[in-house]
Design an enzyme around this catalytic site. Structure first.
Site, PDB file in Angstrom:
ATOM      1  N   GLY A   7      73.949 -54.531  29.167  1.00 16.99           N
ATOM      2  CA  GLY A   7      73.369 -55.834  28.891  1.00 16.99           C
ATOM      3  C   GLY A   7      72.387 -55.691  27.747  1.00 16.99           C
ATOM      4  O   GLY A   7      71.904 -54.594  27.480  1.00 16.99           O
ATOM      5  N   THR A   8      72.112 -56.793  27.096  1.00 15.71           N
ATOM      6  CA  THR A   8      71.327 -56.658  25.868  1.00 15.71           C
ATOM      7  C   THR A   8      69.974 -57.348  25.901  1.00 15.71           C
ATOM      8  O   THR A   8      69.057 -56.799  26.478  1.00 15.71           O
ATOM      9  CB  THR A   8      72.169 -57.066  24.663  1.00 15.71           C
ATOM     10  OG1 THR A   8      72.832 -58.268  24.979  1.00 15.71           O
ATOM     11  CG2 THR A   8      73.191 -56.000  24.367  1.00 15.71           C
ATOM     12  N   THR A   9      69.825 -58.536  25.324  1.00 19.12           N
ATOM     13  CA  THR A   9      68.470 -59.007  25.016  1.00 19.12           C
ATOM     14  C   THR A   9      67.915 -60.006  26.034  1.00 19.12           C
ATOM     15  O   THR A   9      68.598 -60.964  26.399  1.00 19.12           O
ATOM     16  CB  THR A   9      68.456 -59.658  23.625  1.00 19.12           C
ATOM     17  OG1 THR A   9      69.106 -58.755  22.726  1.00 19.12           O
ATOM     18  CG2 THR A   9      67.049 -59.925  23.163  1.00 19.12           C
TER      19      THR A   9
END
EC number: 3.4.25.1
Lengths: 333, 280
Positions: B52-54
């Protein structure tokens, strides 16, 4: 040195049942009522911190009467079981039926095992569904029996009087307001031995009220109804009367299960505080006590101290079941 | 593992008084259910699973907002376009996660259960700092896996009812817990998002303005970071936005986020770099 005495299994179970029933009847009642949007619980409980009604899971609630430390243990076990199952599987896989089964097995095993004191508790496990028809109330007794209740259910204290009051007046699909008023009135309803009934107004601050409300938007449907909202719902009911000084309520003394020394009746192995308790009929069925074998004349019953409630002294009949089934002084034993 | 629904009495551990922590109970009763009790073989497992990122969060007078983009990546592949990475932790707090998605989601579930379990057993909620510390303990127990490439880095935000303000906590993989003021971001696009928030954030934002600022920040992150997903106008996939006030938390309905995102996109049609801040 201890001598092994023969006690018939029937007598053993009956003694244990009497012991548990007596503890349960000593407290005050808890009422569960189904209403249009879920299940309502009302109990007379002056303590704000020690609850008789609590949340177990999203749609499941727990109510209990009897000995606080014992039902608190069961409540925590239920929360652990539900949370663990919900974590290992899914939230929807936690069901009231599963929980009621686990409680029933636990209570049943403890009741019939010789080594443990039977739990002096009675429990409701309630679960709400999507529709009122899916709502469930399970009643679990001290010996692990499970019953499925419909509409309303009462346990503890003078349960039969309160249940009779509810039976006359209960209507399906009531609003929260109506169901609450009915339940509170039922709890304030008392009858004496002569069948005369009286009603008292239980003050708002002495009521513990909670609902499982399917209209709540959160997944967790359990909600306590606190004092401000409660007064709003109940409206003006006239001046309140606190409960008369009955036997002290269990939640106020959540200490270990110690026997209280004062007013203990030596002839009754199960008695801790002899209040104005009727002798050991079943509070549910009214089943009469079974008389134990009559002791031979050379072993007179031990002297009984004066009872605070002033029971008529020359009344051997109802006192009989209070005696130990086998007198240790009995040479024939 | 789990006591069967029928046929057996509850094990003694269930009836024993003691801990009100769900994790402690699981450790004693069913350790195999805990993410921290697993051992991995040697080597780097970082490329095995989606990441997952931001995540971004900012406070405003009266509450706190957290938003997360919807992309999960595995190397150069977009593993999922509509993953959800911002979750309510309880009624007054939420947690967003960056890092290994599978472990992170499991950890969030454990954290949610932990908070709810405590609340039910004790009859009262944990304090905001108590919740933040419990999360730190969960992250710390994952350190071994983090060293093999399966790191989970959360961002925790909530409304502190005793202090009457929104609060944000960030973490590192060793379980270090740091309270942030005003705004913060985690994940691969966090540097760009934080830069955008620096220019956009004011401490007198309303709830709507705060949401807009966060959507702008996620747009900037997606603009410069390939692993962060921008608003997907064709599939109508928009960030998950959680708003928490003194009345509790709620996830903004998709239509509301969509209309905010549409306004942001419309403005970027004229100025692709987003709103210009004053020079002095």
């Amino acid at each position: 040195m201890s001598m092994p005495f023969y006690v018939s299994p029937e007598q053993l179970m009956k003694d244990r049942a009497d012991f548990a029933r007596k503890g349960i009847a000593r407290g005050r009642s808890v009422v569960a009522v189904q209403y249009a949007d879920g299940v309502l619980f009302v109990s007379e409980n002056p303590s704000q911190a020690l609850h008789k009604v609590s949340e177990i899971y999203d749609r499941i609630a727990f109510a209990a009467v009897g000995r606080y430390n014992e039902f608190e243990n069961l409540r925590i076990a239920g929360v652990r079981l539900a949370d663990m199952r919900g974590y290992a599987y899914d939230r929807r896989d936690v069901t009231g039926r599963g929980l009621a089964n686990a409680y029933a097995q636990t209570l049943g095993t403890i009741f019939s095992s010789g080594g443990e004191k039977p739990y002096e508790v009675e429990i409701f496990v309630a679960e709400i569904g999507e529709l009122a028809a899916d709502d469930q109330i399970y009643r679990l007794t001290y010996d692990g029996q499970v019953a499925d209740e419909h509409g309303y259910a009462v346990m503890g204290g003078a349960a039969d009087v309160v249940a009779a009051y509810l039976k006359e007046r209960y209507a399906e699909g009531a609003s929260l307001e109506d169901a609450l008023r009915l339940a509170v009135a039922a709890l304030g309803h008392t009858a004496n031995e002569r069948g005369e009934s009286s009603d008292r107004v239980i003050p708002d601050e002495d009521l513990e009220v909670a609902v499982l409300d399917r209209t709540r938007t959160q997944p967790r449907k359990f909600r306590r109804i606190r004092a401000a909202r409660l007064s709003e719902l109940l409206g003006d009911r006239g001046p309140g009367e606190h409960a008369a000084d009955e036997a002290p309520e269990e939640p106020e003394e959540p200490g270990p299960a110690a026997t209280s020394p004062e007013a203990d009746q030596p002839s009754d192995p199960t008695d801790q505080v002899s209040g104005g308790m009727p002798p050991l009929e079943s509070p549910v069925t009214g089943e009469p006590p079974i008389a134990p074998p009559i002791a031979p004349p050379n072993a007179p019953p031990p002297p009984r101290p004066d009872e605070p409630s002033g029971t008529a002294p020359a009344e051997p009949g109802p006192e009989e079941p209070d005696r130990p089934p086998i007198d240790p002084n009995d040479p024939l034993g | 593992m789990i006591p069967a629904g029928s046929g057996s009495r509850l094990p003694d551990a269930f009836l024993a008084p003691g801990t009100s922590s769900f994790t402690d109970f699981l450790t004693a009763q069913s350790p195999e259910l805990l993410p921290s009790s697993r051992s991995l073989p040697q080597g780097n497992a970082g490329d095995l699973a989606p990441h997952g990122t931001t995540i971004v969060a900012a406070t405003y007078p009266g509450g706190v907002v957290m938003a997360g983009d919807r992309r999960a990546t595995m190397g150069n592949i977009i593993a999922q376009r509509d993953i959800e990475k911002v979750f309510p932790a309880d009624e007054f707090s939420c947690v967003g996660i960056a890092g290994t998605a599978g472990l992170a989601v499991e950890m969030v579930r454990l954290f949610q259960t932990e908070l709810e379990h405590y609340e039910k057993i004790e009859g009262t909620t944990l304090s905001m700092d108590g919740k933040a510390n419990r999360l730190a303990a969960l992250i710390r127990s994952n350190l071994g896996m983090a060293m093999q490439g399966l790191a989970v880095v959360p961002l925790f935000a909530g409304y502190d009812l005793t202090g009457d303000q929104g609060r944000i906590f960030s973490y590192d993989v060793t379980g270090g817990r740091y309270e942030e003021t005003a705004f913060h971001s985690v994940g691969s696009g966090s540097l760009f998002a934080r830069g955008a928030l620096k220019k956009l954030y004011r401490d007198d934002l309303s709830a709507e303005e705060c949401v807009t600022a966060l959507v702008q920040a996620l747009y900037d992150a997606a603009d410069d970071d390939s692993a962060t997903g921008g608003p997907d106008v064709t599939r109508r996939i928009f960030p998950v936005v959680q708003v928490i006030t003194a009345d509790g938390g709620r996830r903004l309905p998709d239509e509301e986020v969509a209309s905010t995102a549409d306004r942001v996109i419309a403005a970027r049609m004229n100025r692709p770099d987003g709103p210009a801040a004053a020079l002095t």
